[in-house]
Every structure is written in C-alpha cells, then in structure tokens.
Design a protein around this motif. Structure first.
Motif, PDB file in Angstrom:
ATOM      1  N   PHE A  25       0.914  -1.156  -0.009  1.00 56.36           N
ATOM      2  CA  PHE A  25       0.010   0.145   0.008  1.00 56.36           C
ATOM      3  C   PHE A  25       0.850   1.219  -0.094  1.00 56.36           C
ATOM      4  N   GLY A  26       0.217   2.360  -0.348  1.00 57.92           N
ATOM      5  CA  GLY A  26       1.274   3.581  -0.363  1.00 57.92           C
ATOM      6  C   GLY A  26       0.381   4.538  -1.162  1.00 57.92           C
ATOM      7  N   LYS A  37       5.413   8.674  -9.345  1.00 59.41           N
ATOM      8  CA  LYS A  37       6.203   8.306  -7.994  1.00 59.41           C
ATOM      9  C   LYS A  37       5.243   7.579  -7.288  1.00 59.41           C
ATOM     10  N   CYS A  38       5.772   6.261  -6.875  1.00 60.31           N
ATOM     11  CA  CYS A  38       4.994   5.420  -5.934  1.00 60.31           C
ATOM     12  C   CYS A  38       5.816   5.017  -4.940  1.00 60.31           C
ATOM     13  N   ASN A  39       5.119   5.549  -3.545  1.00 61.10           N
ATOM     14  CA  ASN A  39       5.889   5.266  -2.451  1.00 61.10           C
ATOM     15  C   ASN A  39       5.071   4.521  -1.394  1.00 61.10           C
ATOM     16  N   GLY A  40       5.553   3.406  -1.033  1.00 59.57           N
ATOM     17  CA  GLY A  40       4.687   2.649  -0.074  1.00 59.57           C
ATOM     18  C   GLY A  40       5.483   1.695   0.612  1.00 59.57           C
ATOM     19  N   LYS A  41       4.692   0.566   1.343  1.00 58.85           N
ATOM     20  CA  LYS A  41       5.247  -0.258   2.071  1.00 58.85           C
ATOM     21  C   LYS A  41       4.646  -1.639   1.790  1.00 58.85           C
ATOM     22  N   LEU A  42       5.803  -2.623   1.829  1.00 59.61           N
ATOM     23  CA  LEU A  42       5.441  -4.001   1.297  1.00 59.61           C
ATOM     24  C   LEU A  42       5.709  -4.817   2.615  1.00 59.61           C
ATOM     25  N   PHE A  43       4.547  -5.629   3.163  1.00 60.03           N
ATOM     26  CA  PHE A  43       4.925  -6.341   4.399  1.00 60.03           C
ATOM     27  C   PHE A  43       3.897  -7.528   4.448  1.00 60.03           C
ATOM     28  N   GLY A  44       4.430  -8.558   5.042  1.00 56.48           N
ATOM     29  CA  GLY A  44       3.674  -9.841   5.304  1.00 56.48           C
ATOM     30  C   GLY A  44       4.641 -11.112   5.249  1.00 56.48           C
ATOM     31  N   THR A  45       4.410 -12.213   4.737  1.00 60.93           N
ATOM     32  CA  THR A  45       5.270 -13.453   4.698  1.00 60.93           C
ATOM     33  C   THR A  45       5.153 -14.048   3.696  1.00 60.93           C
ATOM     34  N   ILE A  46       6.066 -14.562   3.103  1.00 61.53           N
ATOM     35  CA  ILE A  46       6.274 -15.584   1.857  1.00 61.53           C
ATOM     36  C   ILE A  46       7.063 -17.060   2.117  1.00 61.53           C
ATOM     37  N   GLN A  47       6.681 -17.701   1.463  1.00 60.04           N
ATOM     38  CA  GLN A  47       7.225 -19.140   1.607  1.00 60.04           C
ATOM     39  C   GLN A  47       8.588 -18.953   0.666  1.00 60.04           C
ATOM     40  N   HIS A  48       9.697 -19.236   1.321  1.00 59.24           N
ATOM     41  CA  HIS A  48      10.862 -19.279   0.556  1.00 59.24           C
ATOM     42  C   HIS A  48      12.007 -20.320   1.020  1.00 59.24           C
ATOM     43  N   ALA A  49      12.631 -20.810  -0.040  1.00 59.59           N
ATOM     44  CA  ALA A  49      13.532 -21.716   0.118  1.00 59.59           C
ATOM     45  C   ALA A  49      14.912 -21.350   0.801  1.00 59.59           C
ATOM     46  N   CYS A  50      15.530 -21.634   1.997  1.00 61.37           N
ATOM     47  CA  CYS A  50      16.662 -21.297   2.324  1.00 61.37           C
ATOM     48  C   CYS A  50      17.678 -21.434   1.432  1.00 61.37           C
ATOM     49  N   VAL A  65       9.329   0.783  -0.197  1.00 54.68           N
ATOM     50  CA  VAL A  65       9.173   0.881  -1.775  1.00 54.68           C
ATOM     51  C   VAL A  65       8.946   2.197  -2.270  1.00 54.68           C
ATOM     52  N   GLU A  66      10.147   2.639  -3.151  1.00 53.48           N
ATOM     53  CA  GLU A  66       9.949   3.801  -3.842  1.00 53.48           C
ATOM     54  C   GLU A  66      10.385   3.503  -5.362  1.00 53.48           C
ATOM     55  N   VAL A  67       9.273   3.560  -6.356  1.00 55.44           N
ATOM     56  CA  VAL A  67       9.436   3.102  -7.457  1.00 55.44           C
ATOM     57  C   VAL A  67       8.734   4.245  -8.636  1.00 55.44           C
ATOM     58  N   PHE A  68       9.107   4.438  -9.656  1.00 55.90           N
ATOM     59  CA  PHE A  68       8.559   5.221 -10.730  1.00 55.90           C
ATOM     60  C   PHE A  68       8.032   4.511 -11.714  1.00 55.90           C
ATOM     61  N   GLY A  79      22.385  14.010 -16.257  1.00 52.54           N
ATOM     62  CA  GLY A  79      22.671  14.564 -14.897  1.00 52.54           C
ATOM     63  C   GLY A  79      21.648  14.041 -13.862  1.00 52.54           C
ATOM     64  N   GLU A  80      20.417  13.630 -14.337  1.00 51.23           N
ATOM     65  CA  GLU A  80      19.443  12.874 -13.410  1.00 51.23           C
ATOM     66  C   GLU A  80      19.932  11.748 -12.730  1.00 51.23           C
ATOM     67  N   GLU A  81      19.682  11.736 -11.180  1.00 52.84           N
ATOM     68  CA  GLU A  81      20.127  10.346 -10.547  1.00 52.84           C
ATOM     69  C   GLU A  81      19.383   9.208 -11.181  1.00 52.84           C
ATOM     70  N   LEU A  82      19.911   8.022 -10.985  1.00 52.84           N
ATOM     71  CA  LEU A  82      19.211   7.039 -11.469  1.00 52.84           C
ATOM     72  C   LEU A  82      17.971   6.832 -10.603  1.00 52.84           C
ATOM     73  N   LEU A  83      16.916   6.399 -11.222  1.00 53.37           N
ATOM     74  CA  LEU A  83      15.698   6.209 -10.772  1.00 53.37           C
ATOM     75  C   LEU A  83      15.207   4.615 -10.929  1.00 53.37           C
ATOM     76  N   ASN A  84      14.663   4.226 -10.030  1.00 52.94           N
ATOM     77  CA  ASN A  84      14.037   2.763  -9.984  1.00 52.94           C
ATOM     78  C   ASN A  84      12.751   3.099 -10.991  1.00 52.94           C
ATOM     79  N   VAL A  85      12.614   2.711 -12.288  1.00 55.07           N
ATOM     80  CA  VAL A  85      11.703   2.831 -13.236  1.00 55.07           C
ATOM     81  C   VAL A  85      10.958   1.810 -13.755  1.00 55.07           C
ATOM     82  N   ILE A  86       9.716   1.561 -13.866  1.00 51.78           N
ATOM     83  CA  ILE A  86       8.986   0.459 -14.551  1.00 51.78           C
ATOM     84  C   ILE A  86       8.169   1.105 -15.420  1.00 51.78           C
ATOM     85  N   GLU A  87       8.262   0.614 -16.715  1.00 52.07           N
ATOM     86  CA  GLU A  87       7.446   1.208 -17.764  1.00 52.07           C
ATOM     87  C   GLU A  87       6.203   0.427 -18.083  1.00 52.07           C
ATOM     88  N   PHE A  88       5.353   1.028 -18.510  1.00 51.52           N
ATOM     89  CA  PHE A  88       4.039   0.396 -18.679  1.00 51.52           C
ATOM     90  C   PHE A  88       3.519   1.016 -20.072  1.00 51.52           C
TER      91      PHE A  88
END
Length: 122
Positions: A25-26, A37-50, A65-68, A79-88
């Motif tokens: 959410f965010g 710009k999407c600012n949010g929180k990711l929380f919970g639990t997942i099953q993962h292999a050690c 989470v901060e993603v564009f 000159g722009e700093e690198l952004l975490n961008v997802i293209e749609f």
C-alpha cells in the motif's frame, strides 16, 4: 489493482493491493506528464527456500518501496540521478505487477532459515 495514468493527480492517490500474505500500500503521485512516483510499504510473509539448506520457511517482508511508473518508454535526463523505473505500455499502472516485481527483488537477496542463520558464521 490497475489505475489509468490520466486518473492519477499531482496531489496523489492511495493504492492498496495484496497477494497471499503480502500486503502492498502507499501513495502514487504524478510528477510529470508520463511519470508517477509510487511510495509505499510492502509487508507480510512468503514461503522461501533457504539459500543454504534449501528447506522452505516463512520469510517475513517489511520493505519501504520507492518506484517510478512511466507511461511508455522512459528516457533519463542528463545529470539526473538513476531512478527505479517500471515502464507500462497500456496506459495504466498495474500495482499488482509492481508488488510482484518488488517481492522478486527482495527474494533475490540471500535469506537463511532459523537453523542456518545460527550457522552463518561457521
């Protein structure tokens, strides 16, 4: 949760989605004609292999989470700093896809079950 780019105002909107035991959410704020710009929180639990013994365990997630999101191809400006961008390319932002992407990025790090965590220094 899918929202059209044109429906996201500069003042922002709240988003919220979940999959399994993970909640994301965010706020999404339009910062440019084709960039949100999407600012949010990711929380919970997942099953993962050690990563040491391969036993499956519940891995807690609590990440900021901060993603564009870009409407179409994103070209960074000089000159722009690198952004975490997802293209749609469909005119909408898919927050479920952003959540899945962030979960996969989180899982790509090394995570050990409780037993192996104790042995990590050996």
């Amino acid at each position: 949760m899918v929202v059209e780019f044109k429906k996201i105002p500069a003042s922002g909107i709240h988003f919220e989605t979940r999959t399994g035991d993970v909640h994301f959410f965010g706020e999404a704020v339009k910062v440019d004609k084709t960039l949100v710009k999407c600012n949010g929180k990711l929380f919970g639990t997942i099953q993962h292999a050690c990563d040491r013994c391969a036993e499956t365990f519940c891995l807690p997630i609590e990440e900021t989470v901060e993603v564009f999101a870009s409407e179409g191809l994103y070209t960074d400006k000089e000159g722009e700093e690198l952004l975490n961008v997802i293209e749609f390319f469909e005119g909408s932002i898919d927050f479920d896809m952003i959540m899945q992407s962030e979960i996969e990025a989180f899982k790509s790090d090394y995570h050990y079950c409780g037993q192996c965590e104790l042995l990590k220094g050996e």
